[in-house]
Design an enzyme around this catalytic site. Structure first.
Site, PDB file in Angstrom:
ATOM      1  N   ARG A   1       0.858  -1.184   0.000  1.00  0.00           N
ATOM      2  CA  ARG A   1       0.000   0.000   0.000  1.00  0.00           C
ATOM      3  C   ARG A   1       0.895   1.235   0.000  1.00  0.00           C
ATOM      4  O   ARG A   1       1.915   1.284   0.719  1.00  0.00           O
ATOM      5  CB  ARG A   1      -0.891   0.052   1.253  1.00  0.00           C
ATOM      6  CG  ARG A   1      -2.068  -0.880   1.229  1.00  0.00           C
ATOM      7  CD  ARG A   1      -3.127  -0.475   0.196  1.00  0.00           C
ATOM      8  NE  ARG A   1      -4.290  -1.352   0.232  1.00  0.00           N
ATOM      9  CZ  ARG A   1      -4.453  -2.439  -0.517  1.00  0.00           C
ATOM     10  NH1 ARG A   1      -3.536  -2.792  -1.389  1.00  0.00           N
ATOM     11  NH2 ARG A   1      -5.562  -3.161  -0.422  1.00  0.00           N
TER      12      ARG A   1
ATOM     13  N   GLU B   1      -3.806   7.271  -5.725  1.00  0.00           N
ATOM     14  CA  GLU B   1      -3.892   6.409  -6.909  1.00  0.00           C
ATOM     15  C   GLU B   1      -5.082   6.863  -7.733  1.00  0.00           C
ATOM     16  O   GLU B   1      -6.173   6.976  -7.177  1.00  0.00           O
ATOM     17  CB  GLU B   1      -4.070   4.946  -6.487  1.00  0.00           C
ATOM     18  CG  GLU B   1      -2.828   4.396  -5.827  1.00  0.00           C
ATOM     19  CD  GLU B   1      -2.909   2.923  -5.466  1.00  0.00           C
ATOM     20  OE1 GLU B   1      -3.939   2.283  -5.765  1.00  0.00           O
ATOM     21  OE2 GLU B   1      -1.955   2.412  -4.883  1.00  0.00           O
TER      22      GLU B   1
ATOM     23  N   HIS C   1      -0.989  -0.358  -9.685  1.00  0.00           N
ATOM     24  CA  HIS C   1      -1.644  -1.266  -8.728  1.00  0.00           C
ATOM     25  C   HIS C   1      -2.199  -2.522  -9.425  1.00  0.00           C
ATOM     26  O   HIS C   1      -3.407  -2.765  -9.427  1.00  0.00           O
ATOM     27  CB  HIS C   1      -2.754  -0.538  -7.966  1.00  0.00           C
ATOM     28  CG  HIS C   1      -3.077  -1.177  -6.642  1.00  0.00           C
ATOM     29  ND1 HIS C   1      -3.521  -0.473  -5.555  1.00  0.00           N
ATOM     30  CD2 HIS C   1      -3.020  -2.468  -6.227  1.00  0.00           C
ATOM     31  CE1 HIS C   1      -3.731  -1.294  -4.541  1.00  0.00           C
ATOM     32  NE2 HIS C   1      -3.423  -2.529  -4.935  1.00  0.00           N
TER      33      HIS C   1
HETATM   34  C1  DGY Z   1      -5.643  -6.234  -2.517  1.00  0.00           C
HETATM   35  O1  DGY Z   1      -6.384  -7.187  -2.748  1.00  0.00           O
HETATM   36  O2  DGY Z   1      -5.628  -5.678  -1.425  1.00  0.00           O
HETATM   37  C2  DGY Z   1      -4.732  -5.763  -3.604  1.00  0.00           C
HETATM   38  O3  DGY Z   1      -4.089  -4.606  -3.289  1.00  0.00           O
HETATM   39  C3  DGY Z   1      -5.474  -5.615  -4.915  1.00  0.00           C
HETATM   40  O4  DGY Z   1      -5.820  -6.828  -5.375  1.00  0.00           O
END
Ligand code: DGY
Length: 352
Positions: A269, A298, A317
């Site tokens: 993240r 983002e 992402h």
């Molecule tokens: C999640 O699932 O948390 C990822 O960041 C995206 O698939």
């Protein structure tokens, strides 16, 4: 006689259709009301959802607007959501007492106010396991892309910078014989360790709240302090969840402790990183390079300084973006949702 047959048939016909109509309307009445905030998921899962719920759907291939969420959540029993939706106190207050489950199409749950859900006895479903391999695979891809300068090299080849083969041009650090530090040794961190081992890394270090002795055995990964990991690692890979404790853990002090040759990778993240500190570290040569699949915000604005740096690779992402993982995530989100609504055990309920 003919008249009699006709009226008997008519009665039978009427009876049959009235009972079908009754069954249909009962089924409709019993269907739980669900809010879904995207429509671009595996079509068979969407169809199943439509047949089992009274669905209010954000019918666009973009994140649902906040207004849509707030206007449509009242009275719903369930929400099928994504990491782009903020499931906070305001939304939960607006939902009212019918809301039983928040089922998110993600393993990360930092977009959900878990405490507020717990206080209201709202169950949370998420998607661990099914995206582990996809995310670990992408992490290795991003690492190699960054350390071996693949985007830069492609750009040179494409634009005429490739004039001749050269012994020192486009060189970068190799993964073999290196020390790799993994921050967060959960499912994804462990899978990354296995992959890094296959590339002959010499040492694998990890930093994690708890010791993962058994899980570390197979890769020979060693638990160290955060500071030790920063100091010793050639590659630092961030695989931990975003919480109050981990927010901005990669800050000016952390980058200063890293080797000047370090390569930093984040597929977890963006909030784990103080982005201004990272920009400075990359600009000043505090570290060699960074590869990011996640940023704040983002998408990252097109004029952001990180986009101007040749030692920074940025992806939008896509950690879990294999067809298989995304299909499995859709199915698991559906199963979590429906099971909770039907008072059955959820296949992946978040329990903290
Ligand atoms: C999640 O699932 O948390 C990822 O960041 C995206 O698939």
């Amino acid at each position: 006689m003919v008249h009699l047959i006709t009226s008997n048939t008519a009665i039978k016909f009427l009876r049959f259709n009235t009972s079908r109509l009754k069954a249909f309307s009962t089924a409709m009445m019993e269907k739980p009301e669900v809010l879904m905030t995207r429509c671009d998921i595996a079509p068979n899962v969407l169809e199943e959802l439509k047949s089992r719920c009274k669905l209010t759907l954000w019918n666009k291939e973009s994140a649902a607007s906040r207004t849509f969420l707030l206007e449509n959540i009242p009275g719903k029993s369930g929400i099928f959501c994504f990491l782009t939706d903020k499931i906070d106190k305001e939304l939960l207050d607006t939902a009212g007492p019918n809301l039983k489950v928040v089922s998110t199409f993600s393993v990360g749950y930092d977009h959900i106010d878990v405490k507020e859900c717990q206080q209201r006895n709202i169950k949370i479903g998420y998607t661990p396991d099914v995206l582990t391999e996809a995310t670990a695979e992408l992490t290795l891809g991003l690492l190699l892309c960054t350390s071996r300068r693949l985007i830069e090299a492609h750009e040179e080849a494409r634009t005429g910078g490739w004039t001749t083969w050269s012994p020192s041009w486009m060189t970068g650090p190799g993964l073999g014989e290196s020390t790799v530090g993994i921050v967060g040794f959960g499912r994804i961190g462990q899978s990354v360790a296995l992959k890094v081992k296959a590339f002959n890394a010499k040492n694998i270090l990890y930093f994690n709240r708890s010791e993962k002795q058994n899980e570390a055995k197979i890769t020979g990964a060693v638990k160290v302090s955060f500071e030790e990991l920063l100091k010793q690692s050639d590659f630092i890979i961030c695989c931990c969840a975003l919480t109050k404790e981990t927010q901005n853990m990669f800050n000016i002090e952390s980058f200063a402790k890293m080797k000047r040759t370090a390569v930093f990778i984040n597929t977890s993240r963006g909030g784990l990183v103080d982005q201004n500190a990272l920009v400075d570290a990359l600009e000043n040569g505090t570290i060699r390079a960074a590869g990011l699949d996640v940023t704040v915000p983002e998408p990252l604005p097109l004029d952001h300084r990180l986009f101007k740096m040749s030692n920074c690779t940025i992806l939008p992402h896509i950690g879990s973006a294999t067809i298989e993982a995304r299909t499995a995530m859709a199915k698991l989100t559906l199963d979590n949702l429906m099971n909770a609504l039907e008072d059955k055990p959820m296949p992946a309920q978040l329990k903290l």
